[in-house]
Scaffold this active site. Structure first.
Site, PDB file in Angstrom:
ATOM      1  N   SER A   1       0.793  -1.232   0.000  1.00 43.24           N
ATOM      2  CA  SER A   1       0.000   0.000   0.000  1.00 43.24           C
ATOM      3  C   SER A   1       0.823   1.279   0.000  1.00 43.24           C
ATOM      4  O   SER A   1       0.244   2.375  -0.020  1.00 43.24           O
ATOM      5  CB  SER A   1      -0.949   0.001   1.205  1.00 43.24           C
ATOM      6  OG  SER A   1      -2.024  -0.886   0.976  1.00 43.24           O
TER       7      SER A   1
ATOM      8  N   LYS B   1      -0.130   3.742  -2.606  1.00 41.33           N
ATOM      9  CA  LYS B   1      -1.174   4.759  -2.471  1.00 41.33           C
ATOM     10  C   LYS B   1      -0.604   6.171  -2.341  1.00 41.33           C
ATOM     11  O   LYS B   1      -1.350   7.147  -2.500  1.00 41.33           O
ATOM     12  CB  LYS B   1      -2.083   4.403  -1.297  1.00 41.33           C
ATOM     13  CG  LYS B   1      -2.864   3.104  -1.501  1.00 41.33           C
ATOM     14  CD  LYS B   1      -3.784   2.814  -0.320  1.00 41.33           C
ATOM     15  CE  LYS B   1      -4.653   1.582  -0.569  1.00 41.33           C
ATOM     16  NZ  LYS B   1      -3.963   0.311  -0.298  1.00 41.33           N
TER      17      LYS B   1
ATOM     18  N   SER C   1      -6.112   3.084   4.387  1.00 39.88           N
ATOM     19  CA  SER C   1      -5.551   2.264   3.317  1.00 39.88           C
ATOM     20  C   SER C   1      -6.597   1.393   2.630  1.00 39.88           C
ATOM     21  O   SER C   1      -6.325   0.249   2.246  1.00 39.88           O
ATOM     22  CB  SER C   1      -4.408   1.381   3.844  1.00 39.88           C
ATOM     23  OG  SER C   1      -3.515   1.052   2.803  1.00 39.88           O
TER      24      SER C   1
END
Length: 312
Positions: free
Chosen positions: A90, A93, A147
């Protein structure tokens, strides 16, 4: 006579400063210096890593890759496998948010389609359903703080026109920043063989993202509560804590170091990952990244060890 003219240069205006291989000045250098036409080096305001940087450090780093960057002095304090290609989970992101901030608008309304459907076991989800709506501002906060993978897809489709086009924008932005060992295949970071980056490329991406006040504000948040709406206009509540255990108080940075915020990432393929913005006692900024730690405790212990180098 022709040969004599050729050799003597007759018919040509003599140069006041002709070229010489041994000269430390030339007409070109003087003119370009006067007109300011010298190009600025690409990395003049960046930290540059060519290999491991461990000398004069005391870091016990078992994670696959890690680095610590002094932003004010463009100095690499520590680096281990900084150019090694790895799955970022993640931490992806950060780039999703960067592209959204650059090409989207915080007050635009995002509408979910079937593209937000994720069935992968264990994937963190915000609970989006087709027809749900929220603003970009709400989506970015849920994306970075909690997330949520489905929110990454929501942002991608609404900003790029399609998820595929948004991913192309992510890769274009990465390469513009010099992150040439990076290739994204999705906006959330769930595992894909062709989805990868490096600790150094993540520094380049994160370093660009923190130029946006909204990004820096969001990564400092400890929790977020908001209301968005389903397709029929009924409210849906969201209330979650940050995934950053420094901000939750579960772990403490070294004395005289303040963790401002950052982004976490975890998959089986990537291991435990974390990228942070921190400041020393004088307020000077640092970016630190750890990729591929074995467990949550190992991740934060290794990050604390890394941050401890700031004070030396």
């Amino acid at each position: 006579m022709a040969l004599a003219c050729l050799l003597s240069g007759c018919g040509q205006t003599p140069l006041s400063m002709p070229y010489s291989a041994n000269a430390d000045r030339s007409s070109f250098n003087v003119i370009s210096g006067q007109t300011g036409n010298m190009a600025e080096p690409f990395a003049s305001h960046l930290c540059v890593v060519t290999g491991d940087v461990t000398e004069n450090t005391d870091v016990n780093m078992e994670a696959a890759a890690a680095a610590l960057f002094d932003l004010n002095n463009n100095q690499v304090i520590y680096a281990k496998n900084a150019h090694e290609i790895r799955n970022p989970a993640s931490l992806t992101k950060v780039m999703t948010a960067l592209v959204a901030l650059k090409y989207g608008s915080l007050n635009q309304t995002l509408t979910a389609t079937n593209a937000v459907t994720i069935t992968e076991a264990g994937a963190v989800l915000g609970g989006l359903k087709p027809g749900d709506t929220m603003t970009m501002d709400q989506a970015l906060r849920i994306l970075l703080l909690y997330s949520a993978n489905d929110v990454g897809l929501l942002i991608a489709e609404n900003v790029g026109g399609s998820v595929e086009q948004f991913v192309a924008m992510m890769n274009e932005e990465a390469h513009r920043l010099g992150a040439t060992r990076t290739n994204f295949t999705n906006p959330h970071g769930l595992t894909d063989t062709n989805h990868y980056t490096t600790a150094y490329d993540l520094y380049l991406i994160f370093n660009e993202a923190i130029k946006y006040d909204t990004f820096t504000e969001i990564i400092q948040m400890t929790s977020y509560q908001t209301t968005y709406y389903d397709g029929s206009g009924k409210p849906k509540e969201f209330n979650k804590q940050t995934s950053n255990l420094f901000l939750r108080g579960d772990y403490s940075p070294p004395a005289n170091v303040t963790v401002i915020g950052g982004k976490t990432g975890t998959t089986n393929a990537a291991g435990r990952c974390l990228i942070l913005l921190a400041r020393d006692i004088n307020g000077a900024p640092y970016v630190s990244v750890v990729m591929g730690s074995a467990s949550p405790d190992a991740l934060y212990r290794e990050m604390i060890d890394l941050l401890d180098e700031i004070q030396k």
